[in-house]
Design a protein around this motif. Structure first.
Motif, PDB file in Angstrom:
ATOM      1  N   ARG A  89      20.896  -4.977  -5.822  1.00 14.17           N
ATOM      2  CA  ARG A  89      19.543  -5.338  -5.374  1.00 14.17           C
ATOM      3  C   ARG A  89      19.604  -6.569  -4.489  1.00 14.17           C
ATOM      4  N   LYS A 128       9.992 -15.208  -2.006  1.00  6.79           N
ATOM      5  CA  LYS A 128       8.544 -15.027  -2.050  1.00  6.79           C
ATOM      6  C   LYS A 128       7.867 -15.880  -0.980  1.00  6.79           C
ATOM      7  N   CYS A 154       8.115 -14.074   2.355  1.00  3.06           N
ATOM      8  CA  CYS A 154       7.235 -12.903   2.439  1.00  3.06           C
ATOM      9  C   CYS A 154       5.762 -13.306   2.553  1.00  3.06           C
ATOM     10  N   LYS A 195       4.027  -8.510   6.044  1.00  2.34           N
ATOM     11  CA  LYS A 195       3.915  -8.282   4.599  1.00  2.34           C
ATOM     12  C   LYS A 195       2.974  -7.142   4.222  1.00  2.34           C
ATOM     13  N   CYS A 253       5.613  -4.910   2.073  1.00  5.06           N
ATOM     14  CA  CYS A 253       5.515  -4.935   0.604  1.00  5.06           C
ATOM     15  C   CYS A 253       4.108  -5.359   0.186  1.00  5.06           C
ATOM     16  N   LYS A 289       2.105  -4.512  -2.351  1.00  5.78           N
ATOM     17  CA  LYS A 289       1.744  -4.661  -3.758  1.00  5.78           C
ATOM     18  C   LYS A 289       2.725  -5.509  -4.553  1.00  5.78           C
ATOM     19  N   THR A 290       3.770  -5.985  -3.915  1.00  2.00           N
ATOM     20  CA  THR A 290       4.751  -6.817  -4.613  1.00  2.00           C
ATOM     21  C   THR A 290       4.815  -8.190  -3.953  1.00  2.00           C
ATOM     22  N   PRO A 291       5.220  -9.208  -4.694  1.00  2.00           N
ATOM     23  CA  PRO A 291       5.268 -10.553  -4.099  1.00  2.00           C
ATOM     24  C   PRO A 291       6.368 -10.713  -3.050  1.00  2.00           C
ATOM     25  N   ARG A 337       9.975  -8.564  -1.024  1.00  2.00           N
ATOM     26  CA  ARG A 337      10.643  -7.293  -0.735  1.00  2.00           C
ATOM     27  C   ARG A 337      11.957  -7.166  -1.496  1.00  2.00           C
ATOM     28  N   LYS A 338      12.221  -5.977  -2.038  1.00  2.00           N
ATOM     29  CA  LYS A 338      13.484  -5.660  -2.704  1.00  2.00           C
ATOM     30  C   LYS A 338      14.093  -4.462  -1.981  1.00  2.00           C
TER      31      LYS A 338
END
Length: 151
Positions: free
Chosen positions: A41, A46, A49, A55, A59, A61-63, A65-66
């Motif tokens: 991963r 944060k 982003c 953003k 991503c 809905k997430t704080p 990116r993964k």
């Protein structure tokens, strides 16, 4: 697809130019980072982003990116690079010619299973089948030639 992987530094770079790293801090106990599904991963910061204009698309809905990368992706990249060469295209064409001969042996000459036992018997049976295949080729070549009578 928009994220570029840098093999030398083992990081991804997002379309906004920020780094996604495997680990952001050194650990006292070394870690492999390989998950149960054989992936690594890579995480973005944060803070990076939050300030990024991409953003909402990247991503929403997430704080942060993964990105996951298979541990076998390096070998896949190497295979993709080899597949683009001219030598690979030539070898692919030559392999097709050989495979077609084996398919002909199996389908037309019914060599789908060997009837003689042992390695010597298998070798002899295969040689006989190859001779039959070559004789068929020779018969086709000879039948194309026209005989010109001597005058």
């Amino acid at each position: 697809e928009d994220f570029a992987y840098d093999h030398a530094s083992d990081t991804y770079r997002c379309p906004g130019g920020k780094l996604l790293q495997h680990y952001r801090r050194p650990f006292s106990t070394p870690r492999t980072g390989v998950g149960k599904d054989n992936t690594l991963r890579y995480l973005a910061s944060k803070h990076d982003c939050d300030a990024c204009a991409l953003k909402p698309r990247c991503c929403p809905k997430t704080p942060a990116r993964k990105v996951t990368r298979s541990i076998y992706e390096g070998a896949r990249d190497m295979a993709r690079d080899i597949a683009k060469t001219d030598a690979y295209q030539r070898s692919r064409y030559q392999r097709k010619k050989v495979e077609m001969l084996f398919a002909h042996l199996k389908r037309i000459l019914k060599l789908d299973r060997l009837r003689l036992r042992g390695p010597c018997g298998a070798r002899d049976e295969f040689h006989l089948a190859a001779i039959a295949q070559n004789l068929r080729k020779l018969a086709k070549i000879c039948s194309r030639r026209t005989v010109i009578p001597a005058s």
